[in-house]
Write a protein that holds these residues in place. Sequence first.
Motif, PDB file in Angstrom:
ATOM      1  N   ASP A   1       0.835  -1.203   0.000  1.00 32.92           N
ATOM      2  CA  ASP A   1       0.000   0.000   0.000  1.00 32.92           C
ATOM      3  C   ASP A   1       0.871   1.255   0.000  1.00 32.92           C
ATOM      4  OD1 ASP A   1      -2.491   1.259  -0.157  1.00 32.92           O
ATOM      5  OD2 ASP A   1      -2.574   1.581   2.017  1.00 32.92           O
ATOM      6  N   ALA A   2       2.067   1.139  -0.571  1.00 30.41           N
ATOM      7  CA  ALA A   2       3.009   2.259  -0.641  1.00 30.41           C
ATOM      8  C   ALA A   2       3.184   2.684  -2.089  1.00 30.41           C
ATOM      9  CB  ALA A   2       4.361   1.857  -0.050  1.00 30.41           C
ATOM     10  N   PRO A   3       3.394   3.976  -2.338  1.00 30.36           N
ATOM     11  CA  PRO A   3       3.651   4.423  -3.710  1.00 30.36           C
ATOM     12  C   PRO A   3       5.001   3.927  -4.204  1.00 30.36           C
ATOM     13  CG  PRO A   3       3.969   6.233  -2.159  1.00 30.36           C
ATOM     14  CD  PRO A   3       3.414   5.085  -1.368  1.00 30.36           C
ATOM     15  N   ILE A   4       5.126   3.851  -5.531  1.00 28.57           N
ATOM     16  CA  ILE A   4       6.328   3.315  -6.171  1.00 28.57           C
ATOM     17  C   ILE A   4       7.098   4.433  -6.853  1.00 28.57           C
ATOM     18  CG2 ILE A   4       7.249   1.570  -7.730  1.00 28.57           C
ATOM     19  CD1 ILE A   4       5.496   0.366  -5.572  1.00 28.57           C
ATOM     20  N   LEU A   5       8.399   4.502  -6.574  1.00 26.36           N
ATOM     21  CA  LEU A   5       9.328   5.329  -7.343  1.00 26.36           C
ATOM     22  C   LEU A   5      10.157   4.408  -8.235  1.00 26.36           C
ATOM     23  CD1 LEU A   5      10.979   7.984  -4.968  1.00 26.36           C
ATOM     24  CD2 LEU A   5       9.182   8.339  -6.658  1.00 26.36           C
ATOM     25  N   PHE A   6      10.533   4.907  -9.405  1.00 29.13           N
ATOM     26  CA  PHE A   6      11.360   4.130 -10.324  1.00 29.13           C
ATOM     27  C   PHE A   6      12.700   4.836 -10.500  1.00 29.13           C
ATOM     28  CE2 PHE A   6       6.921   3.518 -11.537  1.00 29.13           C
ATOM     29  CZ  PHE A   6       6.824   2.132 -11.546  1.00 29.13           C
ATOM     30  N   PHE A   7      13.771   4.067 -10.340  1.00 27.70           N
ATOM     31  CA  PHE A   7      15.086   4.631 -10.654  1.00 27.70           C
ATOM     32  C   PHE A   7      16.023   3.523 -11.090  1.00 27.70           C
ATOM     33  CE2 PHE A   7      19.480   5.780  -9.668  1.00 27.70           C
ATOM     34  CZ  PHE A   7      19.592   6.858 -10.521  1.00 27.70           C
ATOM     35  N   GLY A   8      16.549   3.650 -12.296  1.00 23.48           N
ATOM     36  CA  GLY A   8      17.512   2.690 -12.821  1.00 23.48           C
ATOM     37  C   GLY A   8      18.652   3.382 -13.516  1.00 23.48           C
ATOM     38  N   THR A   9      19.660   2.610 -13.884  1.00 18.80           N
ATOM     39  CA  THR A   9      20.865   3.169 -14.504  1.00 18.80           C
ATOM     40  C   THR A   9      21.105   2.612 -15.906  1.00 18.80           C
ATOM     41  OG1 THR A   9      22.177   1.457 -13.401  1.00 18.80           O
ATOM     42  CG2 THR A   9      22.005   3.582 -12.292  1.00 18.80           C
ATOM     43  N   GLY A  10      20.102   1.914 -16.469  1.00 15.65           N
ATOM     44  CA  GLY A  10      20.263   1.352 -17.801  1.00 15.65           C
ATOM     45  C   GLY A  10      19.979   2.362 -18.895  1.00 15.65           C
ATOM     46  N   LEU A  11      20.388   2.020 -20.109  1.00 14.54           N
ATOM     47  CA  LEU A  11      20.127   2.817 -21.308  1.00 14.54           C
ATOM     48  C   LEU A  11      19.619   1.888 -22.402  1.00 14.54           C
ATOM     49  CD1 LEU A  11      23.386   4.983 -21.341  1.00 14.54           C
ATOM     50  CD2 LEU A  11      21.073   5.841 -20.878  1.00 14.54           C
ATOM     51  N   PRO A  12      18.836   2.386 -23.360  1.00 12.86           N
ATOM     52  CA  PRO A  12      18.345   1.521 -24.437  1.00 12.86           C
ATOM     53  C   PRO A  12      19.454   0.777 -25.168  1.00 12.86           C
ATOM     54  CG  PRO A  12      17.156   3.602 -24.464  1.00 12.86           C
ATOM     55  CD  PRO A  12      18.256   3.747 -23.452  1.00 12.86           C
ATOM     56  N   GLU A  13      20.613   1.403 -25.297  1.00  6.44           N
ATOM     57  CA  GLU A  13      21.711   0.775 -26.040  1.00  6.44           C
ATOM     58  C   GLU A  13      22.511  -0.223 -25.203  1.00  6.44           C
ATOM     59  OE1 GLU A  13      23.112   5.104 -25.161  1.00  6.44           O
ATOM     60  OE2 GLU A  13      21.223   3.993 -25.440  1.00  6.44           O
ATOM     61  N   ASP A  14      22.074  -0.515 -23.974  1.00  4.20           N
ATOM     62  CA  ASP A  14      22.769  -1.495 -23.140  1.00  4.20           C
ATOM     63  C   ASP A  14      22.491  -2.933 -23.557  1.00  4.20           C
ATOM     64  OD1 ASP A  14      23.760   0.626 -21.720  1.00  4.20           O
ATOM     65  OD2 ASP A  14      22.657   0.216 -19.867  1.00  4.20           O
TER      66      ASP A  14
END
Length: 465
Positions: free
Chosen positions: A419-432
């Motif tokens: 029941d908690a909100p979601i934050l998104f954070f990643g370090t990928g790139l489309p060209e990975d």
Amino acid sequence: MGGSATQDVHGYVADHTQELIDHLIGWVRLRSVAGLAEHDVDLRRSANWLAAVLRDTGFPTTELWDTEGAPAVYAEWCEAPGAPTVLVYSHHDVRAAKDETWGHVPPFEPALRDGRLYGRGTSDAKGQVLAHVWGLRAHLAATGRTAPAVNVKLLVEGEEEQGSTHLAELLERRADRVAADLVILSDTLLWRADAPAVCMGLRGMVSAVLEVQGPQRDVHSGAVSGPAPNPVLEVARVIAQLHDEQGRITLPGFYDDVIPPTDDERAAIAALPYSDEDWLARTETTSIGGEEGWTVLERLWLRPAAEALTLIAGDPAGPTRGAIPSLARTDISIRTVPGQTVARVADQLRRWVKERISDRVNYELTISEESGQEPYVTPPDLPALAALRDAMAEGFGREVGQMRNAGGSPASLLHDVTDAPILFFGTGLPEDNWHDSDESVRIDMLQAGAATLACLWPRLAALPR
């Protein structure tokens, strides 16, 4: 954070980058491939490896949570009374890889080349997990604290690449342990290295398998060609009807539940630097298609999509036997957007196939509703979202845009359980090159990611629970 504290964070990350790289190399060498029984022991070794690194970082509690599939790693460091509790989610399993298709290095023998570390899982998602680990270490070093400014819990599962098959059961059984005020999901892409953007949400996913039977056995084409039913042609005919001439998906009522994006979000996405040439070069997709009336990035992030991922029949390798195959199979992936649900789309797909399949063949349509993923969008007025945006500006040293991600994840499941909100954070790139040969991660993205997370914890600590 103040200027000197931010400098201290960046200084720590820079001074310890080689250590991060060495750890990532060691972890990638463990072949934690999802879905193959011969790698079950590698998945357990991978989980134990991460648990040891978390203990070395200072986590007082680290555990392996077994499932019927692969083990998950759970850790908690909750020594900040009155501060928010944050659950970080990611995964340590990886996709299968074939040595002969990798041109830079064998997939599990990682190497650093021109600022990129090549190897399976370097970006998806072992690198993202280690960005969290080194972000916490940088946070402690820069602030002089002996424990994080917020209460931190980590859940790193081992079945994400197989649709998180047992995650729902695991979360329900351990609901008290994963309780949190906020969830950070780190299995996402950035837009561009020189144009980072905060991710506001992910599409959902419905996966299906269509298997069609024509003859009762493979039959010599010279004996029956013409009148005999051909399951390959039937599967091809059906999936060719997935889209109309405008690129819209033809399932009945498919768009009825779609919640249109706001003008503000479309404007924010339009503000990202984009050109067809850059997109085609970075993704190696050769041409652009999709639903008319929407930009490429809107088609990618804001609109649903349907794809045929496989078409298997006959003799896929070696010389043909000259026979009409008895069976043909296709895997279908449907990406959904807010308003759509797995159950509704599954029903639409069943009706669509039933209406279009020929009565000259038998078929079986299998839809994995239990492993489907619902879309999720972060509330735009969430204070933690503003904190993440500011932390990214500090971590990357530049202005931050706004985006979504095209893939799916268990974000909605995590939200429903906590029941908690979601934050998104990643370090990928489309060209990975996630899920493909020559997967790699830019080291400067890992550095900026670790610095971002180090800057985020004090900002979250200042927010009310």
